[in-house]
Design a protein around this motif. Structure first.
Motif, PDB file in Angstrom:
ATOM      1  N   ASP A   1      87.232  76.051 -96.808  1.00 45.95           N
ATOM      2  CA  ASP A   1      88.368  76.283 -95.597  1.00 45.95           C
ATOM      3  C   ASP A   1      89.522  76.196 -96.286  1.00 45.95           C
ATOM      4  O   ASP A   1      90.546  76.579 -95.943  1.00 45.95           O
ATOM      5  N   VAL A   2      89.969  74.978 -97.183  1.00 46.91           N
ATOM      6  CA  VAL A   2      91.249  75.030 -98.154  1.00 46.91           C
ATOM      7  C   VAL A   2      91.680  76.281 -98.760  1.00 46.91           C
ATOM      8  O   VAL A   2      92.740  76.856 -98.538  1.00 46.91           O
ATOM      9  N   ARG A   3      90.677  76.964 -99.300  1.00 46.40           N
ATOM     10  CA  ARG A   3      90.941  78.402 -99.907  1.00 46.40           C
ATOM     11  C   ARG A   3      91.192  79.263 -98.820  1.00 46.40           C
ATOM     12  O   ARG A   3      92.175  80.001 -99.181  1.00 46.40           O
ATOM     13  N   ALA A   4      90.483  79.258 -97.864  1.00 45.93           N
ATOM     14  CA  ALA A   4      90.633  80.385 -96.665  1.00 45.93           C
ATOM     15  C   ALA A   4      92.027  80.268 -95.855  1.00 45.93           C
ATOM     16  O   ALA A   4      92.549  81.084 -95.473  1.00 45.93           O
ATOM     17  N   CYS A   5      92.130  79.112 -95.512  1.00 46.50           N
ATOM     18  CA  CYS A   5      93.278  78.895 -94.494  1.00 46.50           C
ATOM     19  C   CYS A   5      94.313  77.821 -94.925  1.00 46.50           C
ATOM     20  O   CYS A   5      95.394  77.867 -94.010  1.00 46.50           O
ATOM     21  N   GLY A   6      94.003  77.059 -95.997  1.00 52.52           N
ATOM     22  CA  GLY A   6      95.262  75.907 -96.589  1.00 52.52           C
ATOM     23  C   GLY A   6      94.598  74.782 -96.121  1.00 52.52           C
ATOM     24  O   GLY A   6      95.502  73.690 -96.849  1.00 52.52           O
ATOM     25  N   TRP A   7      93.550  74.252 -95.231  1.00 51.96           N
ATOM     26  CA  TRP A   7      93.395  72.958 -95.014  1.00 51.96           C
ATOM     27  C   TRP A   7      91.962  72.964 -94.495  1.00 51.96           C
ATOM     28  O   TRP A   7      91.326  73.750 -93.884  1.00 51.96           O
TER      29      TRP A   7
ATOM     30  N   LEU B   1      95.370  67.881 -85.539  1.00 48.26           N
ATOM     31  CA  LEU B   1      95.649  68.091 -86.741  1.00 48.26           C
ATOM     32  C   LEU B   1      95.739  69.661 -87.250  1.00 48.26           C
ATOM     33  O   LEU B   1      96.538  70.236 -88.096  1.00 48.26           O
ATOM     34  N   ASN B   2      94.997  70.503 -86.557  1.00 49.65           N
ATOM     35  CA  ASN B   2      94.982  72.107 -86.571  1.00 49.65           C
ATOM     36  C   ASN B   2      96.414  72.543 -86.282  1.00 49.65           C
ATOM     37  O   ASN B   2      96.907  73.316 -86.953  1.00 49.65           O
ATOM     38  N   LEU B   3      97.034  72.129 -85.061  1.00 48.75           N
ATOM     39  CA  LEU B   3      98.371  72.412 -84.567  1.00 48.75           C
ATOM     40  C   LEU B   3      99.439  72.022 -85.449  1.00 48.75           C
ATOM     41  O   LEU B   3     100.227  72.862 -86.066  1.00 48.75           O
ATOM     42  N   ALA B   4      99.272  70.859 -86.065  1.00 48.04           N
ATOM     43  CA  ALA B   4     100.283  70.171 -87.007  1.00 48.04           C
ATOM     44  C   ALA B   4     100.200  71.074 -88.356  1.00 48.04           C
ATOM     45  O   ALA B   4     101.400  71.434 -88.666  1.00 48.04           O
ATOM     46  N   ALA B   5      98.780  71.424 -88.798  1.00 53.52           N
ATOM     47  CA  ALA B   5      98.916  72.152 -90.240  1.00 53.52           C
ATOM     48  C   ALA B   5      99.459  73.638 -89.912  1.00 53.52           C
ATOM     49  O   ALA B   5     100.198  74.214 -90.741  1.00 53.52           O
ATOM     50  N   ALA B   6      99.192  74.237 -88.966  1.00 48.38           N
ATOM     51  CA  ALA B   6      99.697  75.470 -88.445  1.00 48.38           C
ATOM     52  C   ALA B   6     101.196  75.460 -88.449  1.00 48.38           C
ATOM     53  O   ALA B   6     101.859  76.357 -88.919  1.00 48.38           O
TER      54      ALA B   6
END
Length: 137
Positions: free
Chosen positions: A4-10, A53-58
């Motif tokens: 997941d980290v490699r694919a989308c960053g987190w 958390l997904n919204l914050a990361a985006a």
């Protein structure tokens, strides 16, 4: 997690409520990918915390930064949240996968703190049980 980290960053790690404490969720990868502190959140339903958390990361991916001591209305509808620095002594207990992913490299983390229905943030004079959030500052 690493995929997941490699694919989308987190990646978001979710820990259900148990006899020792409320549910929690936190990010892994924001430090390595975006040079932003990891984020941790307590006491809400797991799907809600994952969405926050997904919204914050985006938003972080788009260039937004959430410094310690600031507030934001971007993560919860009609509710302001606060960001506070997590003391490193709490990293092993609450951010174990983030700790493992960075190895021995120190990292920073921010706790997203939400108010109760009366708009009060946890703190002196307000029991932690009101908002189910241990404060990690």
């Amino acid at each position: 997690m690493l995929a997941d980290v490699r694919a989308c960053g987190w990646h978001v790690v979710m820990v259900p409520e148990d006899a020792e404490g409320p549910a929690l969720a936190y990010t892994v990868g924001l430090t390595q990918t975006f040079r932003h502190p990891e984020l941790i959140l307590f006491g809400l339903p797991l799907p809600t915390m994952q969405a926050i958390l997904n919204l914050a990361a985006a938003l972080i991916r788009e260039g937004q930064r959430f410094p310690a001591g600031t507030h934001s209305k971007q993560l919860l509808e009609q509710t302001e949240v606060r960001f506070e620095q997590v003391n490193a002594r709490h990293h092993d207990e609450f951010l174990g996968m983030a700790r493992r992913s960075t190895g021995k490299v120190p990292f920073a983390a921010l706790q997203i703190i939400w108010p109760n229905r009366a708009g009060q943030f946890p703190g002196p004079g307000l029991p932690v049980s009101v908002t189910r959030q241990p404060l990690l500052q």
